[in-house]
Design a protein around this motif. Structure first.
Motif, PDB file in Angstrom:
ATOM      1  N   MET A   1     -20.231 -15.110  -7.847  1.00  0.00           N
ATOM      2  CA  MET A   1     -19.792 -13.732  -8.019  1.00  0.00           C
ATOM      3  C   MET A   1     -18.968 -13.336  -6.821  1.00  0.00           C
ATOM      4  O   MET A   1     -19.306 -13.697  -5.700  1.00  0.00           O
ATOM      5  CB  MET A   1     -20.993 -12.808  -8.155  1.00  0.00           C
ATOM      6  N   CYS A   2     -17.887 -12.600  -7.044  1.00  0.00           N
ATOM      7  CA  CYS A   2     -16.892 -12.506  -5.995  1.00  0.00           C
ATOM      8  C   CYS A   2     -16.119 -11.201  -6.058  1.00  0.00           C
ATOM      9  O   CYS A   2     -16.322 -10.371  -6.938  1.00  0.00           O
ATOM     10  CB  CYS A   2     -15.903 -13.676  -6.131  1.00  0.00           C
ATOM     11  N   GLY A   3     -15.207 -11.059  -5.098  1.00  0.00           N
ATOM     12  CA  GLY A   3     -14.219  -9.996  -5.112  1.00  0.00           C
ATOM     13  C   GLY A   3     -12.842 -10.614  -5.214  1.00  0.00           C
ATOM     14  O   GLY A   3     -12.551 -11.614  -4.548  1.00  0.00           O
ATOM     15  N   ILE A   4     -11.977 -10.021  -6.046  1.00  0.00           N
ATOM     16  CA  ILE A   4     -10.633 -10.567  -6.201  1.00  0.00           C
ATOM     17  C   ILE A   4      -9.602  -9.493  -5.902  1.00  0.00           C
ATOM     18  O   ILE A   4      -9.844  -8.298  -6.093  1.00  0.00           O
ATOM     19  CB  ILE A   4     -10.400 -11.139  -7.618  1.00  0.00           C
ATOM     20  N   ALA A   5      -8.447  -9.928  -5.406  1.00  0.00           N
ATOM     21  CA  ALA A   5      -7.356  -9.011  -5.103  1.00  0.00           C
ATOM     22  C   ALA A   5      -6.040  -9.763  -5.251  1.00  0.00           C
ATOM     23  O   ALA A   5      -5.983 -10.990  -5.085  1.00  0.00           O
ATOM     24  CB  ALA A   5      -7.485  -8.446  -3.687  1.00  0.00           C
ATOM     25  N   GLY A   6      -4.980  -9.017  -5.576  1.00  0.00           N
ATOM     26  CA  GLY A   6      -3.692  -9.668  -5.720  1.00  0.00           C
ATOM     27  C   GLY A   6      -2.534  -8.688  -5.677  1.00  0.00           C
ATOM     28  O   GLY A   6      -2.702  -7.485  -5.912  1.00  0.00           O
ATOM     29  N   TRP A   7      -1.387  -9.237  -5.349  1.00  0.00           N
ATOM     30  CA  TRP A   7      -0.153  -8.456  -5.262  1.00  0.00           C
ATOM     31  C   TRP A   7       0.975  -9.337  -5.774  1.00  0.00           C
ATOM     32  O   TRP A   7       1.188 -10.445  -5.284  1.00  0.00           O
ATOM     33  CB  TRP A   7       0.070  -8.046  -3.809  1.00  0.00           C
ATOM     34  N   VAL A   8       1.666  -8.848  -6.787  1.00  0.00           N
ATOM     35  CA  VAL A   8       2.843  -9.537  -7.310  1.00  0.00           C
ATOM     36  C   VAL A   8       4.023  -8.581  -7.205  1.00  0.00           C
ATOM     37  O   VAL A   8       3.945  -7.432  -7.644  1.00  0.00           O
ATOM     38  CB  VAL A   8       2.628  -9.971  -8.779  1.00  0.00           C
ATOM     39  N   ASP A   9       5.111  -9.053  -6.621  1.00  0.00           N
ATOM     40  CA  ASP A   9       6.323  -8.258  -6.510  1.00  0.00           C
ATOM     41  C   ASP A   9       7.510  -9.164  -6.801  1.00  0.00           C
ATOM     42  O   ASP A   9       7.838 -10.052  -6.005  1.00  0.00           O
ATOM     43  CB  ASP A   9       6.439  -7.650  -5.111  1.00  0.00           C
ATOM     44  N   PHE A  10       8.143  -8.960  -7.951  1.00  0.00           N
ATOM     45  CA  PHE A  10       9.222  -9.837  -8.389  1.00  0.00           C
ATOM     46  C   PHE A  10      10.518  -9.612  -7.613  1.00  0.00           C
ATOM     47  O   PHE A  10      11.469 -10.394  -7.745  1.00  0.00           O
ATOM     48  CB  PHE A  10       9.478  -9.637  -9.887  1.00  0.00           C
ATOM     49  N   ALA A  11      10.546  -8.544  -6.796  1.00  0.00           N
ATOM     50  CA  ALA A  11      11.757  -8.248  -6.028  1.00  0.00           C
ATOM     51  C   ALA A  11      11.633  -8.660  -4.566  1.00  0.00           C
ATOM     52  O   ALA A  11      12.566  -8.463  -3.793  1.00  0.00           O
ATOM     53  CB  ALA A  11      12.074  -6.749  -6.106  1.00  0.00           C
ATOM     54  N   ARG A  12      10.476  -9.227  -4.178  1.00  0.00           N
ATOM     55  CA  ARG A  12      10.249  -9.547  -2.776  1.00  0.00           C
ATOM     56  C   ARG A  12       9.620 -10.924  -2.623  1.00  0.00           C
ATOM     57  O   ARG A  12       8.909 -11.397  -3.513  1.00  0.00           O
ATOM     58  CB  ARG A  12       9.322  -8.518  -2.122  1.00  0.00           C
ATOM     59  N   ASP A  13       9.872 -11.529  -1.496  1.00  0.00           N
ATOM     60  CA  ASP A  13       9.174 -12.756  -1.108  1.00  0.00           C
ATOM     61  C   ASP A  13       7.935 -12.338  -0.324  1.00  0.00           C
ATOM     62  O   ASP A  13       8.034 -11.727   0.744  1.00  0.00           O
ATOM     63  CB  ASP A  13      10.086 -13.624  -0.243  1.00  0.00           C
ATOM     64  N   LEU A  14       6.761 -12.654  -0.853  1.00  0.00           N
ATOM     65  CA  LEU A  14       5.505 -12.229  -0.234  1.00  0.00           C
ATOM     66  C   LEU A  14       4.884 -13.303   0.656  1.00  0.00           C
ATOM     67  O   LEU A  14       3.744 -13.166   1.091  1.00  0.00           O
ATOM     68  CB  LEU A  14       4.496 -11.831  -1.324  1.00  0.00           C
ATOM     69  N   SER A  15       5.624 -14.347   0.923  1.00  0.00           N
ATOM     70  CA  SER A  15       5.071 -15.452   1.710  1.00  0.00           C
ATOM     71  C   SER A  15       4.556 -15.000   3.069  1.00  0.00           C
ATOM     72  O   SER A  15       3.580 -15.554   3.592  1.00  0.00           O
ATOM     73  CB  SER A  15       6.137 -16.537   1.915  1.00  0.00           C
ATOM     74  N   GLY A  16       5.221 -13.992   3.649  1.00  0.00           N
ATOM     75  CA  GLY A  16       4.808 -13.532   4.964  1.00  0.00           C
ATOM     76  C   GLY A  16       3.942 -12.293   4.960  1.00  0.00           C
ATOM     77  O   GLY A  16       3.729 -11.676   6.019  1.00  0.00           O
ATOM     78  N   GLU A  17       3.420 -11.913   3.788  1.00  0.00           N
ATOM     79  CA  GLU A  17       2.653 -10.657   3.664  1.00  0.00           C
ATOM     80  C   GLU A  17       1.147 -10.870   3.820  1.00  0.00           C
ATOM     81  O   GLU A  17       0.343 -10.249   3.132  1.00  0.00           O
ATOM     82  CB  GLU A  17       2.956  -9.995   2.319  1.00  0.00           C
ATOM     83  N   HIS A  18       0.768 -11.758   4.727  1.00  0.00           N
ATOM     84  CA  HIS A  18      -0.659 -12.036   4.916  1.00  0.00           C
ATOM     85  C   HIS A  18      -1.414 -10.798   5.386  1.00  0.00           C
ATOM     86  O   HIS A  18      -2.570 -10.588   4.999  1.00  0.00           O
ATOM     87  CB  HIS A  18      -0.835 -13.179   5.918  1.00  0.00           C
ATOM     88  N   ARG A  19      -0.786  -9.982   6.216  1.00  0.00           N
ATOM     89  CA  ARG A  19      -1.501  -8.822   6.751  1.00  0.00           C
ATOM     90  C   ARG A  19      -1.932  -7.884   5.627  1.00  0.00           C
ATOM     91  O   ARG A  19      -3.067  -7.403   5.622  1.00  0.00           O
ATOM     92  CB  ARG A  19      -0.624  -8.079   7.755  1.00  0.00           C
ATOM     93  N   THR A  20      -1.051  -7.656   4.661  1.00  0.00           N
ATOM     94  CA  THR A  20      -1.389  -6.728   3.579  1.00  0.00           C
ATOM     95  C   THR A  20      -2.452  -7.305   2.658  1.00  0.00           C
ATOM     96  O   THR A  20      -3.433  -6.618   2.316  1.00  0.00           O
ATOM     97  CB  THR A  20      -0.128  -6.377   2.768  1.00  0.00           C
TER      98      THR A  20
END
Length: 619
Positions: A1-20
């Motif tokens: 049992m867990c917690g899940i989270a996600g962010w998808v943005d088709f207009a941005r590269d999220l490779s460097g968005e570790h902080r968020t």
């Protein structure tokens, strides 16, 4: 049992968005104290916190699937799929190869084999997101009844999703605005499908998937209750229910960590405990572990009220002896119930105040205590919704009231003329909410959804409608509360009575069978009569206990007095000051006036919520 989270943005590269994504994931640490992880690449960032239950070392997430050395899909998953072993065998026959023993990998491979249709093959409780690297799409899936929560927020470039609203609020592009529709959800005891408290958030509806692609969002329903002719006689029906329960409890005992049952001494939890006790002895050669919660002096000083005839503890103790359980009593005192940190934890676990008062705090404290010696707990919840256990289901005036029967029943209670938990709020504020209209619209929408069989007589049609609105509007609220209060301590609760096979079957059983002995839950009682002592088998339905300690009411009244004296309390403009002053001048008997006490608790919790979340009300 867990917690899940996600962010998808088709207009941005999220490779460097570790902080968020780290910030979003960190809010879910209580749901998964055993491990955490994030995955960021291209247009997607996924996070996960884990409570390890099956394959403790192999089920690390987010989990990837590779083909020819490249990642083709990534999953962040919460839940338990009880048929994962059967699915694994089928997938292996179709050529899939597995590197873990976890159900997570089975779900991921099921997606690769069947796409969004994989949801129809999963049996259990689950919510998950799969990022498909191949076609740059996100699939969100929620189980049939919404046992596991799944929230999302559509953004200009894509979507955010998470197990809880607090994770979405951790994203810098979201806010805490709450409009009137959101406030109606706060005060409602009938869940509007998909609606949430915060304005910019929604829920994936139970039994639905959501597919997100650039510029396109597709919601699809993969499961719904259906009406089918019932062909078995009464004896055959009882046997069928028993057979289903045996299989369900056996499947839900699968765990690589300590497991117990929550035992109230009522029919529902006693049935689960007795069945679990049999299987534990037969399969594992062990005693079942059971846990009961009560209050200091509650049994000795118990006074019946409008809904509770008897205290739980003596019946729970008898059942534990009857099945030779390894039993634990958790005894709460007034100090624990009034502890500001405990009450705040119960509120923030759900990201909103609720109208059930100390039941939230005591339930949270119970689940937190269970987590100290068990990671998984089987409960008796949802049996009332499925088998017809609530007293208001058997009150003809209430079921013919033209609204949700439990809402009509609320207004019978002292101090609830304006609705449960709303007694201290200002009339002009309540007029803006217009809860009567909200309930009417929601009720008629639910009635229109209810599936019926051809040729039903008037009584059967009415009671099938009542059964449906319970499942569609009351049950999701109950399940969300249970999940959120349990998972804030990293405890996985399982609900055997919410197995979709059992619900589908019992929904189509005639009402005359469900009440064949003139009592509530006749079918369930008959199905487990050989497992329980007569006193437990014949015990009348008794809801979750509330404290009867006058010291608790005195502590609440002192808090209310302090709130009224604070000119900066954010809830003050919404309160009826004269009603609040009247409560302080004339405190009533705690045992008989728990609904009025809930009004005080709601005012206090609402104030705490406004402050803690910095809520921006749009009235």
């Amino acid at each position: 049992m867990c917690g899940i989270a996600g962010w998808v943005d088709f207009a941005r590269d999220l490779s460097g968005e570790h902080r968020t994504i780290d910030a979003m994931t960190d809010t879910l640490t209580p749901r998964g104290p055993d491990a955490r992880g994030v995955w960021c690449a291209g247009h997607a960032a996924l996070g996960h916190t884990r409570t390890s239950v099956i394959d403790l070392t192999g089920g690390v997430q987010p989990m990837t699937a590779e083909e020819d050395g490249r990642t083709i899909a990534v999953i962040t998953y919460s839940g338990e799929v009880y048929n994962f072993r059967e699915l694994r065998n089928e997938l292996e026959q179709r050529g899939h190869r597995f590197r873990t023993r976890s159900d997570t990998e089975v779900v991921l491979r099921s997606y690769l084999e069947w796409g969004a249709d994989c949801a129809t093959r999963l049996e259990g409780m689950f919510s998950f997101g799969v990022w498909d690297v191949r076609d740059q799409s996100l699939l969100l899936v929620r189980d049939r009844f919404g046992i596991k929560p799944l929230f999302y927020s559509l953004r200009p470039g894509g979507v955010l999703f998470a197990s809880e609203p607090k994770a979405l609020l951790a994203h810098p592009e979201t806010g805490t605005a709450v409009d009137l529709d959101g406030l109606r959800e706060v005060f409602s005891t009938a869940k509007q499908p998909g609606q949430t408290v915060f304005r910019d958030q929604r829920e994936v509806r139970p039994g639905h998937t959501l597919t997100v692609r650039p510029g396109k969002v597709v919601e699809r329903r993969y499961w719904a209750l259906s009406a089918r002719p019932h062909t078995e006689d009464l004896d055959g029906t009882v046997d069928h229910v028993r057979s289903l329960l045996e299989d369900i409890v056996l499947r839900e005992l699968v765990s690589d960590v300590p497991l117990c049952t929550t035992l109230s001494g009522g029919l529902d939890s006693s049935a689960v405990t007795a069945l679990a006790a049999r299987w534990q002895r037969k399969v594992n050669g062990e005693r079942v572990r059971s846990v009961t919660t009560t209050y200091v002096g509650y049994s000795e000083n118990f006074r019946p009220d409008d809904t509770r005839d008897t205290a739980d503890a003596p019946y729970a103790a008898e059942l534990a002896r009857h099945v030779d359980a390894d039993h634990t009593d958790i005894v709460l005192d007034t100090a624990a119930l009034t502890d500001p940190e405990a009450r705040k934890a119960a509120m923030t676990a759900q990201d909103m105040p609720t109208t059930v008062g100390d039941m939230d705090t005591s339930f949270y404290l119970m689940l937190r205590a269970i987590r100290q010696h068990s990671t998984v707990a089987l409960t008796g919840e949802t049996a009332d919704e499925i088998f017809g256990g609530f007293r208001w289901v058997h009150d003809d005036e209430l079921v013919r009231s033209g609204t949700f029967p439990w809402v009509a029943n609320e207004k019978r209670q002292p101090g609830c003329a304006n609705g449960q938990g709303r007694g201290l709020f200002d009339r002009s504020f309540l007029q803006k909410l217009d809860m009567d209209r909200y309930y009417a619209d929601n009720y008629h929408q639910a009635l229109a959804e209810a599936p019926h069989q051809e040729g039903e007589d008037e009584r059967e049609h009415l009671m099938r409608s009542v059964c449906y609105v319970k499942l569609a509007r009351w049950l999701p609220m109950l399940l969300d509360r249970s999940d959120r209060l349990a998972m804030t301590s990293g405890l996985e609760t399982r609900v055997p009575f919410c197995d979709h096979r059992l619900v589908e079957y019992v929904y189509n059983v005639p009402w005359a069978f469900k009440t064949f002995d003139g009592r509530e839950k006749s079918l369930l009682r008959a199905a487990v009569k050989d497992l329980l002592p007569p006193s437990v088998l014949d015990r009348r339905k008794s809801p979750y206990p509330v404290t009867q300690d006058p010291a608790y009411t005195r502590a609440l009244h002192q808090e209310l007095a302090d709130l009224l004296a604070d000119p900066n309390a954010p809830v003050l403009p919404l309160l009826d000051r004269s009603a609040a002053d009247e409560v302080l001048r004339h405190p009533k008997d705690v045992a008989q006036d728990w609904p009025s006490r809930m009004n005080v608790e709601m005012a206090l919790q609402f104030n705490s919520w406004l402050k803690h979340y910095g809520v921006s009300l749009e009235l």
